[in-house]
Scaffold this motif. Structure first.
Motif, PDB file in Angstrom:
ATOM      1  N   SER A   1       0.834  -1.188   0.000  1.00  0.00           N
ATOM      2  CA  SER A   1       0.000   0.000   0.000  1.00  0.00           C
ATOM      3  C   SER A   1       0.878   1.250   0.000  1.00  0.00           C
ATOM      4  O   SER A   1       1.908   1.255   0.671  1.00  0.00           O
ATOM      5  N   PRO A   2       0.572   2.323  -0.691  1.00  0.00           N
ATOM      6  CA  PRO A   2      -0.614   2.575  -1.514  1.00  0.00           C
ATOM      7  C   PRO A   2      -0.488   2.095  -2.954  1.00  0.00           C
ATOM      8  O   PRO A   2      -1.268   2.508  -3.784  1.00  0.00           O
TER       9      PRO A   2
ATOM     10  N   ARG B   1       0.632   1.937   4.907  1.00  0.00           N
ATOM     11  CA  ARG B   1      -0.483   1.005   4.765  1.00  0.00           C
ATOM     12  C   ARG B   1      -1.655   1.412   5.656  1.00  0.00           C
ATOM     13  O   ARG B   1      -2.809   1.292   5.273  1.00  0.00           O
ATOM     14  N   ALA B   2      -1.324   1.892   6.855  1.00  0.00           N
ATOM     15  CA  ALA B   2      -2.407   2.218   7.775  1.00  0.00           C
ATOM     16  C   ALA B   2      -3.072   3.532   7.445  1.00  0.00           C
ATOM     17  O   ALA B   2      -4.165   3.808   7.927  1.00  0.00           O
ATOM     18  N   THR B   3      -2.410   4.379   6.644  1.00  0.00           N
ATOM     19  CA  THR B   3      -2.985   5.715   6.470  1.00  0.00           C
ATOM     20  C   THR B   3      -3.467   6.033   5.063  1.00  0.00           C
ATOM     21  O   THR B   3      -4.370   6.847   4.913  1.00  0.00           O
ATOM     22  N   LEU B   4      -2.869   5.443   4.038  1.00  0.00           N
ATOM     23  CA  LEU B   4      -3.140   5.954   2.697  1.00  0.00           C
ATOM     24  C   LEU B   4      -4.132   5.089   1.938  1.00  0.00           C
ATOM     25  O   LEU B   4      -4.041   3.869   1.953  1.00  0.00           O
ATOM     26  N   PRO B   5      -5.070   5.730   1.231  1.00  0.00           N
ATOM     27  CA  PRO B   5      -5.894   4.981   0.285  1.00  0.00           C
ATOM     28  C   PRO B   5      -5.052   4.618  -0.944  1.00  0.00           C
ATOM     29  O   PRO B   5      -3.939   5.106  -1.110  1.00  0.00           O
ATOM     30  N   ARG B   6      -5.639   3.792  -1.784  1.00  0.00           N
ATOM     31  CA  ARG B   6      -4.887   3.265  -2.919  1.00  0.00           C
ATOM     32  C   ARG B   6      -5.000   4.190  -4.119  1.00  0.00           C
ATOM     33  O   ARG B   6      -6.019   4.851  -4.313  1.00  0.00           O
ATOM     34  N   LEU B   7      -3.925   4.247  -4.927  1.00  0.00           N
ATOM     35  CA  LEU B   7      -3.995   5.003  -6.169  1.00  0.00           C
ATOM     36  C   LEU B   7      -4.743   4.196  -7.214  1.00  0.00           C
ATOM     37  O   LEU B   7      -4.915   2.989  -7.071  1.00  0.00           O
ATOM     38  N   ARG B   8      -5.157   4.878  -8.287  1.00  0.00           N
ATOM     39  CA  ARG B   8      -5.786   4.166  -9.379  1.00  0.00           C
ATOM     40  C   ARG B   8      -4.713   3.808 -10.407  1.00  0.00           C
ATOM     41  O   ARG B   8      -3.620   4.374 -10.379  1.00  0.00           O
TER      42      ARG B   8
END
Lengths: 384, 390
Positions: A229-230, A305-312
């Motif tokens: 992640s992310p 990993r605990a903080t970021l949303p995933r990119l497209r």
């Protein structure tokens, strides 16, 4: 303390020399290194799972595993047992050979990379004179394994994950290798040992402008390389379930995780070696320094990993090709300038400021050219 | 049989490039980590781009309406909890209002205030959870969800204290509520309301300007106001498209006319607006809660047992007629339509479920976006399968 492990190995080899002929001693020396690495890899992986679960849990107002053993310290063993006794399911329409080979082909390179990591003073298993090349070559083999797993499973989600993974890994490989080039220019050697030796006396490359940028690029690409992640698109849970390992269970599934965690460790270890001075450091034993720095970087990965949303997908590709790659190329030029201006000294103001100015300028220019997504300011009227 | 299970692909003309490309038909759900239950979408993908999307509903169908037509009016109350199991209080309120309309029952003030307090608390619970789940769909590994759930727990504690159950509250009765609120419980609610803004600020600092969140949300899944109106979308989703329609303002049911609150409207109607409108709605809910907690006065919490439905709820036979009661549930307009033939059971019972109707525009919003976006768009609609499938 510093040479503890080296001395143990020397004692073992010496012991065999007393009893057996010389060539046995060579074999023993090889065997000791192999066994040490073959144990260290899985051990690191097992406890990384626990560390990850604990750290992420704390960031999420939870406690994390604490039932098996004190502080959950035996949790990895329990997980291992569980994984081993689970049923191994192979889909009926899977390509059985590829399905079986894929996890092996992913774990083997992840483990091989440990051979060139300098864990401490005199503690590199194989001091290859092309160590970095070996690292780059071996770590990219994993991609084939991932695609084999994806294709062999005969599952649409797996194929989607595999496609994403191949595109992503090939894209991120390039800026990653490019960001290593400055270090090679500065050191003049591909050997990991020589790179660490060159950073003695606090001459860590991360303290130079190009070293800092290289460190950031290398680490980011490394995070993408080991699918974390992310950048974990290949196994994006919320979109494609588990991506390429959707159809795996039991120990085969665990092997994928093992590979992922071991490459997370090797990427952090390599960043440490290349930019953070490797095992160099005062007072503490060298191997402890190495592990401290490496786990510091791993902590950053867990923090991501605990903080970021995933990119497209498209955003991920744009980041690699439009931003990281040009920046890493400029970084090579900056290193050359630094090299000529510094005149053998590690720190001179001119050698520091000119590359810094170049890098800041190109960073600014790339931002302008790329027009990266700026959050829109919006107005939300409150009406009756 | 094996042939059927193979990856089905068909060759389409890809136009300019001249290459033969294939579309991929992917079955997302009913067992999938982020379809919020047993919802299923059949998506045709060209690479990663959504070409068509067909929602398939009904995996959680449990004959809710038919059951309600075979039991007494008051026995339906616990069934309504199970519609949208996040917001049982709002569901109760809508059903109670419908039957009260049918039987023409006057409700005491205190009961109305308690109902408003409960349904606004429900709105807080629903909106924090849906924002957490939305971030989960975006790939944030459960952190926003667990932050949201920390606050949700506090509200659920209140629900448990007043009704005995955390989610399936079954708290409202025709003519009032089941039990009175004690001063302790009122204090508990006051504390939640006082602490909540700090949490909202934290939540907003972490998410609203986060670049990845903005990249993933802004200008994704745009729902034009016209389409939203034509598809009879309601709730935060409609308001995110910039249409000012809130049943609390339109109908002024219960005691909502006594509170000072505003309706936040979105600008573009994309995922980001739907997220942010919910954030703002929570702040407005807190305003309502503050006023309600100030204005609530001691008094009866149940109407005097004059009307037939209150004297003997189990044998309650409402007059022949029909009624439609609706509330602004956190997900949109929740309405109950009931036709009485004068017997103990409703002759017709229908639920206007906001989750279900909001879901109808899913395909229109998803086409042309990527698979990852389709998941986020679904998350931003805010569905609960218990209500979609009924």
């Amino acid at each position: 303390m510093d040479q503890m492990f080296v001395n143990i190995k020397a004692a073992l080899v010496g012991l065999s020399d007393k009893v057996f002929p010389d060539w046995v001693g060579v074999l023993v020396s090889i065997a000791v290194s192999i066994v040490a690495i073959a144990l260290l890899g899985p051990l690191i992986m097992m406890y990384l799972t626990l560390i990850e679960r604990k750290v992420v849990a704390r960031m999420q107002n939870r406690i994390g595993p604490n039932r098996v053993g004190k502080y959950g310290l035996l949790q990895p063993l329990a997980d291992g047992v569980k994984m081993l006794i689970k049923e191994d399911i192979v889909p009926r329409n899977a390509d059985k050979v590829l399905h079986l080979l894929a996890p092996i082909l992913i774990v083997a390179p992840a483990l091989l990379v440990f051979a060139v990591l300098p864990f401490g003073r005199n503690m590199t298993a194989v001091d290859l004179n092309v160590g970095i090349l070996f690292f780059a070559a071996i770590s990219s083999i994993g991609t084939i394994g991932i695609f084999m797993a994806a294709w062999g499973s005969n599952n649409k989600f797996s194929v989607l994950g595999g496609m994403r993974s191949v595109a992503q890994m090939i894209s991120y490989e390039i800026p990653m290798v490019m960001s290593v080039v400055p270090v090679l220019l500065a050191v003049g050697s591909l050997s990991t040992n020589a790179i660490v030796e060159a950073q003695a006396d606090w001459h860590w490359f991360v303290f130079t402008p190009w070293g800092f940028l290289g460190c950031v690029i290398f680490f980011l690409c490394g995070v993408a390389e080991c699918n974390r992640s992310p950048f974990d698109l290949a196994e994006a849970e919320s979109e494609i379930i588990a991506g390429f390992h959707t159809e795996y269970s039991g120990m085969k599934f665990a092997l994928f995780y093992m590979a992922e965690f071991m490459s997370a460790f090797t990427i952090s270890g390599m960043t440490t070696t290349l930019f953070l001075g490797g095992w160099q450091g005062p007072l503490l034993p060298s191997w402890l320094w190495f592990f401290l720095k490496t786990y510091g970087l791993i902590f950053i990965m867990l923090w991501f990993r605990a903080t970021l949303p995933r990119l497209r997908v498209d955003q991920l590709m744009a980041l690699a090709w439009k931003f990281l790659l040009p920046l890493s190329l400029v970084n090579i030029v900056a290193t050359c300038i630094w090299h000529f201006l510094s005149d053998e000294a590690f720190f001179t103001p001119a050698a520091f400021l000119v590359p810094l100015a170049l890098l800041v300028f190109s960073y600014w220019g790339l931002m302008k050219l790329n027009q990266p997504y700026m959050p829109e300011k919006r107005v939300y009227p409150l009406v009756d | 049989m094996f042939e059927k299970m193979r990856v089905k692909t068909k060759v389409i003309d890809s136009g300019k490039s001249g290459l033969d490309t294939q579309t991929l038909e992917v079955n997302v759900g009913p067992q999938h980590p982020s379809t919020h239950g047993v919802f299923r979408m059949t998506i045709v993908l060209d690479g990663e781009v959504v070409k068509s999307l067909r929602p398939v509903m009904g995996y959680l169908h449990r004959n809710h309406e038919q059951i309600a037509e075979n039991i007494t009016y008051s026995a339906s109350m616990p069934y309504t909890d199970r519609l949208d199991y996040f917001n049982s209080m709002s569901n109760n309120q809508a059903w109670a209002m419908t039957v009260e309309q049918l039987a023409e029952v006057e409700i005491p003030d205190r009961a109305e205030y308690i109902r408003v307090i409960m349904s606004e608390l429900t709105r807080l619970v629903n909106h924090v959870s849906v924002i957490g789940f939305l971030l989960n769909d975006m790939g944030a590994f459960f952190t926003p969800t667990l932050f949201a759930f920390r606050e949700r727990e506090k509200v659920l504690d209140v629900f448990e204290a007043v009704s005995g159950s955390r989610m399936m509250c079954n708290y409202l009765r025709f003519g009032g509520v089941n039990r009175d609120l004690t001063d302790d419980q009122l204090g508990q609610i006051k504390k939640i309301v006082a602490d909540f803004p700090a949490f909202l600020d934290e939540f907003e600092t972490l998410l609203a300007q986060n670049e990845i969140v903005c990249m993933r949300c802004q200008n994704v899944g745009v729902l034009p106001a016209e389409l939203a109106i034509n598809a009879s979308i309601t709730g935060p989703m409609l308001r995110a498209s910039g249409v000012n329609y809130d049943i609390r303002k339109v109908d002024q049911y219960s005691v909502y006319d006594r509170f000072e609150f505003k309706i936040p409207l979105g600008e573009k109607g994309d995922v980001y607006d739907r997220y942010y409108v919910r954030m703002l709605e929570m702040r407005e809910s807190l305003k309502i809660l503050n006023q309600a907690l100030e204005q609530i006065e001691p008094g009866p919490f149940m109407a005097p047992k004059v009307p037939a439905c209150l004297k003997n709820p189990r044998n309650f036979k409402p007059p022949v007629g029909e009624a439609y009661g609706r509330v602004e549930a956190p997900k949109g307009e929740l309405g109950f339509y009931v036709v009485s033939d004068g017997s103990k059971e409703p002759w017709r019972y229908h639920v206007r479920a906001p989750s279900f109707i909001n879901l109808t525009v899913l395909e229109a919003m998803c086409i042309g976006y990527k698979l990852a976006d389709a998941i986020v768009i679904l998350g931003s609609i805010d569905i609960v399968l218990g209500e979609v499938d009924r």
